[in-house]
Scaffold this motif. Structure first.
Motif, PDB file in Angstrom:
ATOM      1  N   VAL A 114       0.862  -1.201   0.000  1.00  0.00           N
ATOM      2  CA  VAL A 114       0.000   0.000   0.000  1.00  0.00           C
ATOM      3  C   VAL A 114       0.889   1.240   0.000  1.00  0.00           C
ATOM      4  O   VAL A 114       1.912   1.281   0.676  1.00  0.00           O
ATOM      5  CB  VAL A 114      -0.921  -0.001   1.240  1.00  0.00           C
ATOM      6  N   ALA A 115       0.473   2.227  -0.785  1.00  0.00           N
ATOM      7  CA  ALA A 115       1.219   3.499  -0.795  1.00  0.00           C
ATOM      8  C   ALA A 115       1.011   4.215   0.543  1.00  0.00           C
ATOM      9  O   ALA A 115      -0.090   4.232   1.093  1.00  0.00           O
ATOM     10  CB  ALA A 115       0.756   4.382  -1.936  1.00  0.00           C
ATOM     11  N   HIS A 116       2.106   4.760   1.058  1.00  0.00           N
ATOM     12  CA  HIS A 116       2.041   5.489   2.327  1.00  0.00           C
ATOM     13  C   HIS A 116       2.694   6.856   2.159  1.00  0.00           C
ATOM     14  O   HIS A 116       3.631   7.011   1.365  1.00  0.00           O
ATOM     15  CB  HIS A 116       2.788   4.715   3.429  1.00  0.00           C
ATOM     16  N   GLU A 117       2.226   7.804   2.936  1.00  0.00           N
ATOM     17  CA  GLU A 117       2.891   9.122   2.989  1.00  0.00           C
ATOM     18  C   GLU A 117       2.620   9.735   4.350  1.00  0.00           C
ATOM     19  O   GLU A 117       1.559   9.552   4.951  1.00  0.00           O
ATOM     20  CB  GLU A 117       2.433  10.058   1.878  1.00  0.00           C
ATOM     21  N   LEU A 118       3.632  10.498   4.836  1.00  0.00           N
ATOM     22  CA  LEU A 118       3.525  11.078   6.169  1.00  0.00           C
ATOM     23  C   LEU A 118       4.503  12.251   6.268  1.00  0.00           C
ATOM     24  O   LEU A 118       5.614  12.194   5.733  1.00  0.00           O
ATOM     25  CB  LEU A 118       3.870  10.035   7.241  1.00  0.00           C
ATOM     26  N   VAL A 119       4.030  13.307   6.973  1.00  0.00           N
ATOM     27  CA  VAL A 119       4.909  14.448   7.224  1.00  0.00           C
ATOM     28  C   VAL A 119       5.918  14.026   8.287  1.00  0.00           C
ATOM     29  O   VAL A 119       5.544  13.676   9.407  1.00  0.00           O
ATOM     30  CB  VAL A 119       4.112  15.671   7.707  1.00  0.00           C
ATOM     31  N   VAL A 120       7.190  14.064   7.901  1.00  0.00           N
ATOM     32  CA  VAL A 120       8.221  13.578   8.807  1.00  0.00           C
ATOM     33  C   VAL A 120       9.266  14.648   9.151  1.00  0.00           C
ATOM     34  O   VAL A 120      10.172  14.387   9.945  1.00  0.00           O
ATOM     35  CB  VAL A 120       8.931  12.350   8.197  1.00  0.00           C
ATOM     36  N   ALA A 121       9.125  15.828   8.552  1.00  0.00           N
ATOM     37  CA  ALA A 121      10.091  16.910   8.843  1.00  0.00           C
ATOM     38  C   ALA A 121       9.341  18.239   8.831  1.00  0.00           C
ATOM     39  O   ALA A 121       8.488  18.474   7.968  1.00  0.00           O
ATOM     40  CB  ALA A 121      11.212  16.914   7.814  1.00  0.00           C
ATOM     41  N   ARG A 122       9.671  19.058   9.819  1.00  0.00           N
ATOM     42  CA  ARG A 122       8.998  20.373   9.925  1.00  0.00           C
ATOM     43  C   ARG A 122      10.042  21.447  10.241  1.00  0.00           C
ATOM     44  O   ARG A 122      10.863  21.275  11.141  1.00  0.00           O
ATOM     45  CB  ARG A 122       7.931  20.366  11.012  1.00  0.00           C
ATOM     46  N   GLY A 123       9.936  22.544   9.482  1.00  0.00           N
ATOM     47  CA  GLY A 123      10.758  23.705   9.778  1.00  0.00           C
ATOM     48  C   GLY A 123      10.014  24.645  10.742  1.00  0.00           C
ATOM     49  O   GLY A 123       8.982  24.287  11.325  1.00  0.00           O
ATOM     50  N   THR A 124      10.531  25.826  10.863  1.00  0.00           N
ATOM     51  CA  THR A 124       9.899  26.827  11.742  1.00  0.00           C
ATOM     52  C   THR A 124       9.332  27.939  10.878  1.00  0.00           C
ATOM     53  O   THR A 124      10.094  28.658  10.203  1.00  0.00           O
ATOM     54  CB  THR A 124      10.933  27.425  12.705  1.00  0.00           C
ATOM     55  N   PRO A 125       8.021  28.106  10.853  1.00  0.00           N
ATOM     56  CA  PRO A 125       7.448  29.171  10.016  1.00  0.00           C
ATOM     57  C   PRO A 125       7.795  30.537  10.594  1.00  0.00           C
ATOM     58  O   PRO A 125       7.958  30.688  11.808  1.00  0.00           O
ATOM     59  CB  PRO A 125       5.952  28.900  10.082  1.00  0.00           C
ATOM     60  N   PRO A 126       7.896  31.549   9.739  1.00  0.00           N
ATOM     61  CA  PRO A 126       8.173  32.901  10.246  1.00  0.00           C
ATOM     62  C   PRO A 126       6.948  33.457  10.983  1.00  0.00           C
ATOM     63  O   PRO A 126       5.807  33.106  10.679  1.00  0.00           O
ATOM     64  CB  PRO A 126       8.468  33.696   8.977  1.00  0.00           C
ATOM     65  N   ILE A 127       7.199  34.301  11.948  1.00  0.00           N
ATOM     66  CA  ILE A 127       6.117  35.020  12.631  1.00  0.00           C
ATOM     67  C   ILE A 127       6.125  36.443  12.087  1.00  0.00           C
ATOM     68  O   ILE A 127       7.021  37.234  12.396  1.00  0.00           O
ATOM     69  CB  ILE A 127       6.328  35.028  14.155  1.00  0.00           C
ATOM     70  N   HIS A 128       5.164  36.719  11.229  1.00  0.00           N
ATOM     71  CA  HIS A 128       5.134  38.028  10.586  1.00  0.00           C
ATOM     72  C   HIS A 128       4.722  39.109  11.575  1.00  0.00           C
ATOM     73  O   HIS A 128       3.885  38.885  12.461  1.00  0.00           O
ATOM     74  CB  HIS A 128       4.167  38.020   9.403  1.00  0.00           C
ATOM     75  N   GLY A 129       5.304  40.282  11.412  1.00  0.00           N
ATOM     76  CA  GLY A 129       4.977  41.401  12.301  1.00  0.00           C
ATOM     77  C   GLY A 129       3.557  41.901  12.078  1.00  0.00           C
ATOM     78  O   GLY A 129       3.020  41.846  10.963  1.00  0.00           O
ATOM     79  N   ASP A 130       2.938  42.360  13.124  1.00  0.00           N
ATOM     80  CA  ASP A 130       1.602  42.947  13.028  1.00  0.00           C
ATOM     81  C   ASP A 130       1.713  44.408  12.620  1.00  0.00           C
ATOM     82  O   ASP A 130       2.569  45.148  13.112  1.00  0.00           O
ATOM     83  CB  ASP A 130       0.876  42.866  14.373  1.00  0.00           C
ATOM     84  N   SER A 131       0.827  44.818  11.716  1.00  0.00           N
ATOM     85  CA  SER A 131       0.794  46.225  11.325  1.00  0.00           C
ATOM     86  C   SER A 131       0.131  47.053  12.428  1.00  0.00           C
ATOM     87  O   SER A 131      -0.609  46.528  13.260  1.00  0.00           O
ATOM     88  CB  SER A 131       0.000  46.398  10.016  1.00  0.00           C
ATOM     89  N   ALA A 132       0.421  48.330  12.420  1.00  0.00           N
ATOM     90  CA  ALA A 132      -0.237  49.228  13.373  1.00  0.00           C
ATOM     91  C   ALA A 132      -1.741  49.208  13.108  1.00  0.00           C
ATOM     92  O   ALA A 132      -2.182  49.285  11.956  1.00  0.00           O
ATOM     93  CB  ALA A 132       0.305  50.639  13.224  1.00  0.00           C
ATOM     94  N   THR A 133      -2.526  49.082  14.157  1.00  0.00           N
ATOM     95  CA  THR A 133      -3.988  49.042  14.008  1.00  0.00           C
ATOM     96  C   THR A 133      -4.621  50.152  14.836  1.00  0.00           C
ATOM     97  O   THR A 133      -4.058  50.627  15.821  1.00  0.00           O
ATOM     98  CB  THR A 133      -4.554  47.685  14.454  1.00  0.00           C
ATOM     99  N   TYR A 134      -5.813  50.541  14.417  1.00  0.00           N
ATOM    100  CA  TYR A 134      -6.569  51.588  15.104  1.00  0.00           C
ATOM    101  C   TYR A 134      -7.946  51.043  15.438  1.00  0.00           C
ATOM    102  O   TYR A 134      -8.715  50.672  14.544  1.00  0.00           O
ATOM    103  CB  TYR A 134      -6.686  52.830  14.224  1.00  0.00           C
ATOM    104  N   THR A 135      -8.230  50.989  16.710  1.00  0.00           N
ATOM    105  CA  THR A 135      -9.516  50.475  17.179  1.00  0.00           C
ATOM    106  C   THR A 135     -10.381  51.633  17.640  1.00  0.00           C
ATOM    107  O   THR A 135      -9.987  52.408  18.513  1.00  0.00           O
ATOM    108  CB  THR A 135      -9.321  49.491  18.340  1.00  0.00           C
ATOM    109  N   ILE A 136     -11.558  51.758  17.025  1.00  0.00           N
ATOM    110  CA  ILE A 136     -12.474  52.851  17.380  1.00  0.00           C
ATOM    111  C   ILE A 136     -12.840  52.758  18.857  1.00  0.00           C
ATOM    112  O   ILE A 136     -13.095  51.682  19.390  1.00  0.00           O
ATOM    113  CB  ILE A 136     -13.748  52.780  16.512  1.00  0.00           C
ATOM    114  N   ASP A 137     -12.844  53.910  19.516  1.00  0.00           N
ATOM    115  CA  ASP A 137     -13.222  53.966  20.924  1.00  0.00           C
ATOM    116  C   ASP A 137     -14.632  53.392  21.111  1.00  0.00           C
ATOM    117  O   ASP A 137     -15.515  53.621  20.267  1.00  0.00           O
ATOM    118  CB  ASP A 137     -13.190  55.419  21.394  1.00  0.00           C
TER     119      ASP A 137
END
Length: 569
Positions: A73-96
């Motif tokens: 039977v054909a098999h497949e599996l994720v066996v290696a993982r890197g570290t994804p980047p953590i993107h910076g948050d843009s400046a946000t404005y929340t209405i009072d």
């Protein structure tokens, strides 16, 4: 390859996602599983430059067991993982929250109007049903829009008329809260290559210069005006533009800047602004108030209750049944019908017909015609400034009282002088007291004389008794000039100019010829408008003065409140 090992490269395949964050092993079905182990699989991955730190040993063990259990039977599996980047948050404005609640309320109201849950006819029917109810505030002789009933309210009890369809903020109000951007953290793929993180955007263009951002992120209004908040920007404008009518969609408008209305202003609504008001459509029985000028491109049909009040000038296509006070000049293009107007500057209505009502003008009035061929009674007062005239009349009355009091006290003192041969200390004290009171009254009289002179000078500067007619003055028209009432029993057709002549009486220049106005109209002495012939050179520069002082201590205040004459009633 050592004894007992087999080449497994042809049975395995390494697949990665687009960013090489995950590596997936794929097994091709085979009867031979010789050499398959987690260690061999790890060696396979290492041979393809997969970093040891990215390899999942547990996943390799699981994958190995699955192959041994079902090799075909054909098999497949994720066996290696890197570290994804953590993107910076843009400046946000929340209405009072307070502002957000207003925006939500306005949006809900707009939806209700659009859905037909709030309609003009529905609310007006409510008004009609409650017209005779004293609690509604309505009386048959109501003469202002504010006198009309307002039982038409929502669940909060606020009249639908008074629910403005805009968020208006004041300078210093908190508008929003800013969260600063972050720089982000780089990632790494399964081959050890760095994956750069995106830095958060500054979003500097999200706010305009009308809003100040403090170091702690509080966004504060720098001006008063209407708030414009979208997904991409927040701004405040001191100009409110209404693209349609002023009705239940907008509510009654009170605004700290200028207002322009592309449509009309409907019955019972108002537009109050600290700056200019400009309206393209028809103004009905509404209320307009501006601390500057008002422009009505079409005009106003006030139904005897509509009001327009401007601290500066008024420009209108026409005025019908309007009550108004204009502190500057008024310009009307076509007609002024059945209006009650007070104009503190000039009236420019060269082509307009002024029919019915009463119009009061402080300076020159240029009018097409006054009255009508049907004999509509029309009253025009020229060269009057009632507030100042009232103070002058008060001064005259108070001066008479002071003079009488001075005369009484002087006679009393003279009688005492004649009756005393050798004054006692008590009599001397009494005589001194009388003299002191006389001096005080005389000082008060001098102050009032000066105040009266100032007022007369003010009246002379800010009034001009001049009426220019381009077409006609019709019978039953009544004109008031300083000191006179002028009644027309016959039409006066053609260009004419009426002024006060050097003899102090109304003079007519008719079709290029000068004559006493008495030749064409009945002239009756009348003090309804006070004559102002006094101009003191020393007071010539006094052109701006409040008729009543604000400190409560000046002579003009005494004229207004009647306190100019202590003990002289």
């Amino acid at each position: 390859m050592e004894r007992g090992e087999h080449d497994i490269d042809h049975l395995l395949k390494l697949s990665t996602d687009s960013s090489n964050i995950e590596g997936t092993l794929i097994w091709e079905p085979s009867e031979s599983v010789s050499g398959i182990s987690s260690l061999a699989l790890q060696g396979y991955l290492s041979g393809r430059n997969v970093q040891d730190s990215a390899i999942d040993s547990d996943a390799l063990e699981t994958f190995s067991k699955a192959i041994h259990a079902e090799p075909l039977v054909a098999h497949e599996l994720v066996v290696a993982r890197g570290t994804p980047p953590i993107h910076g948050d843009s400046a946000t404005y929340t209405i009072d929250p307070y502002i957000a609640a207003q925006i939500e309320r306005i949006s809900a109201r707009a939806d209700a109007i659009k859905a037909g849950n709030i309609t003009r006819s529905m609310i007006e029917q409510t008004l009609d049903d409650g017209a005779d109810d004293p609690e509604c505030g309505h009386t048959d002789d109501a003469n202002e829009p504010s006198d009309l009933p307002e039982t038409d309210s929502d669940e909060s009890g606020t009249s639908h008329y008074d629910q403005m369809g805009f968020v208006v903020v004041e300078r210093g109000d908190t508008i929003a809260h800013k969260s600063e951007r972050s720089e982000g953290v780089d990632g790494c793929d399964i081959f050890g290559k760095t994956i750069p993180a995106h830095e958060g955007k500054l979003n500097e263009g999200f706010l305009d210069e009308s809003i100040f951002v403090s170091p702690d992120g509080v966004c504060t209004a720098l001006i008063s005006g209407v708030l414009n908040a979208t997904e991409t920007s927040i701004s405040i404008s001191n100009h409110l533009c209404v693209n349609g009518d002023v009705d239940f969609t907008t509510g009654r408008i009170t605004f700290p800047g200028s207002v322009s209305v592309k449509g009309s202003v409907r019955d019972r609504f108002f537009v109050h602004a600290l700056k200019d008001i400009e309206i393209d459509g028809l103004v009905e029985a509404a209320d307009l108030q501006s601390d500057q000028s008002i422009t009505l491109h079409r005009g106003m049909a006030g139904k005897d209750i509509g009001q327009t009040n401007a601290e500066q000038n008024l420009t209108a296509g026409y005025l019908e049944s309007v009550i108004g006070t204009i502190k500057g000049n008024a310009t009307v293009n076509s007609e002024i019908t059945n209006c009650t107007l007070i104009i503190r500057g000039e009236l420019h209505a060269d082509s307009a017909a002024l029919r019915g009502g009463a119009v009061e003008v402080s300076k020159t009035a240029r009018i097409g015609s006054i009255g009508s061929v049907q004999g509509v009674k029309t009253e025009v007062r020229i060269g009057t400034l009632p507030d100042v005239e009232k103070l002058i009349r008060n001064a005259d009355e108070l001066l008479k009282q002071i003079e009488r009091k001075i005369e009484t006290e002087t006679s009393k003192k003279e009688r005492m002088d004649k009756a005393i041969t050798k004054a006692t200390p008590q009599q001397i004290e009494e005589l001194m007291g009388l003299q002191f009171e006389i001096d005080e009254l005389q000082s008060r009289k001098n102050d009032l004389d000066t105040s009266r002179d100032i007022l007369l000078n003010l009246l002379s500067i800010h009034t001009q008794a001049r009426l220019e007619i381009t077409k006609a003055i019709y019978a039953k028209s009544v004109l008031y000039f300083p000191g006179y009432r002028c009644e027309f029993s016959n039409d006066l057709i053609g260009e004419s100019v009426i002024t006060i002549g050097s003899n102090g009486k109304p003079t007519l220049n008719y079709l290029g010829k000068s004559m006493p106005l008495s030749e064409r109209a009945r002239i009756i002495p009348d003090d309804r408008i006070l004559k102002a012939e006094f101009i003191d050179p020393d007071l010539a520069e006094i052109e701006q003065i409040e008729p009543v002082c604000n400190d409560g201590q000046g002579p003009l205040d005494d004229l207004a409140d009647g306190s100019a004459l202590p003990n002289a009633a």
